[in-house]
Design an enzyme around this catalytic site. Structure first.
Site, short mmCIF file in Angstrom:
data_model
loop_
_atom_site.label_atom_id
_atom_site.label_comp_id
_atom_site.label_asym_id
_atom_site.label_seq_id
_atom_site.Cartn_x
_atom_site.Cartn_y
_atom_site.Cartn_z
N LYS A 48 -28.38 -24.31 99.61
CA LYS A 48 -27.59 -23.12 99.27
C LYS A 48 -26.32 -23.01 100.13
O LYS A 48 -25.26 -22.68 99.62
CB LYS A 48 -28.43 -21.85 99.47
CG LYS A 48 -29.64 -21.74 98.57
CD LYS A 48 -30.28 -20.38 98.69
CE LYS A 48 -30.80 -20.06 100.08
NZ LYS A 48 -31.85 -20.98 100.54
N ARG A 51 -33.75 -10.73 99.67
CA ARG A 51 -34.86 -11.69 99.72
C ARG A 51 -36.08 -11.18 98.95
O ARG A 51 -37.03 -11.92 98.74
CB ARG A 51 -35.27 -11.98 101.17
CG ARG A 51 -34.23 -12.77 101.96
CD ARG A 51 -34.74 -13.08 103.35
NE ARG A 51 -33.74 -13.71 104.19
CZ ARG A 51 -33.50 -15.01 104.23
NH1 ARG A 51 -34.21 -15.83 103.48
NH2 ARG A 51 -32.58 -15.50 105.03
N ARG A 77 -35.71 -35.13 108.45
CA ARG A 77 -34.60 -34.92 109.38
C ARG A 77 -35.00 -35.28 110.80
O ARG A 77 -36.12 -35.02 111.23
CB ARG A 77 -34.13 -33.46 109.34
CG ARG A 77 -33.31 -33.16 108.12
CD ARG A 77 -32.50 -31.88 108.27
NE ARG A 77 -33.31 -30.68 108.36
CZ ARG A 77 -32.93 -29.50 107.86
NH1 ARG A 77 -31.78 -29.39 107.22
NH2 ARG A 77 -33.71 -28.45 107.99
N ARG A 106 -37.54 -31.30 114.64
CA ARG A 106 -37.59 -29.89 115.00
C ARG A 106 -38.85 -29.25 114.41
O ARG A 106 -39.30 -29.66 113.34
CB ARG A 106 -36.36 -29.14 114.46
CG ARG A 106 -35.04 -29.59 115.04
CD ARG A 106 -33.91 -28.71 114.52
NE ARG A 106 -34.00 -28.52 113.08
CZ ARG A 106 -33.24 -27.69 112.39
NH1 ARG A 106 -32.33 -26.97 112.99
NH2 ARG A 106 -33.37 -27.59 111.06
N ARG A 123 -42.89 -22.01 104.86
CA ARG A 123 -41.64 -21.36 104.45
C ARG A 123 -41.51 -21.37 102.92
O ARG A 123 -41.04 -20.40 102.33
CB ARG A 123 -40.44 -22.05 105.10
CG ARG A 123 -40.39 -21.86 106.62
CD ARG A 123 -39.28 -22.69 107.24
NE ARG A 123 -37.97 -22.23 106.84
CZ ARG A 123 -36.86 -22.95 107.00
NH1 ARG A 123 -36.91 -24.15 107.54
NH2 ARG A 123 -35.69 -22.46 106.63
#
Length: 213
Positions: free
Chosen positions: A13, A88, A123, A156, A167
């Site tokens: 996004k 949200r 990542r 991370r 999430r």
């Protein structure tokens, strides 16, 4: 053109918000950045937010919406804006409408959960210099060490598969219902997120232009 950006965490996004902002010359309004700016500028709402944050509390919807109204009254929003990170939930969207913030389009970047887990869990970050890599899309030379400073790369906590899935579950439960909410108003535009960033950007612009006709 007043746009809300929807999409799961990791759907891209932020990148599309930046592209839309440049193409149509309208500002991106990130609620996180907006709260930090209000605190920094010492506005009345900023002071309220700061006291809540310092007390370890969430900033309530009415304070955030108040900040959004203040921000939307600025001259650079005369031709439209992009809201990234708010609303949200459906109650937040309803509150936004009650406070006179009219939205033209809810643009949802659609990416399958499996692809998001792959993107985010792949990542790798250098803790020493901050360089970022991806095991599939942008690997370092050996996929273990930073090419710039040779430090060991790390994952991370936010990018660990279990965290990403948590999430995603939160998104599906609380935020995804906004697609039906705006769909019923004839304002939902969905874009399939592609593996190639340029293809997603092209599809996004095409979807916006088709909606505006």
């Amino acid at each position: 053109m007043k746009i809300i950006l929807l999409g799961a965490p990791g759907a891209g996004k932020g990148t599309q918000a930046e592209n839309i902002s440049k193409k149509y010359n309208i500002p991106t309004i990130s609620t996180g950045n907006m709260i930090r700016a209000a605190i920094h500028n010492g506005t009345e709402l900023g002071k309220q937010a700061e006291s809540l944050i310092n007390a370890g509390k969430l900033v309530p919807d009415e304070v955030v919406i108040g900040m959004i109204r203040e921000r939307l009254a600025e001259d650079d929003c005369n031709n439209g804006f992009i809201l990234d990170g708010f609303p949200r939930t459906i109650p937040q969207a309803e509150a936004l409408g009650k406070m006179g913030v009219e939205i033209d389009m809810a643009l949802s970047i659609e990416v399958a959960d499996e692809e998001i887990v792959k993107r985010m869990s792949g990542r790798r970050v250098c803790p020493a210099c901050g360089m970022t890599y991806h095991v599939d899309f942008k690997p370092s030379t050996d996929n273990k060490h930073c090419d710039a400073c040779q430090a060991d790369l790390i994952i991370r906590k936010d990018d660990e598969p279990a965290t990403v899935l948590d999430r995603l579950n939160t998104y599906h439960e609380t935020t995804e219902p906004l697609k039906a909410f705006y769909g019923e108003q004839g304002k939902l535009v969905m874009v399939e997120g592609r593996e190639e960033l340029a293809e997603t950007t092209k599809a996004t612009f095409e979807a916006i232009e088709a909606f505006l006709k």
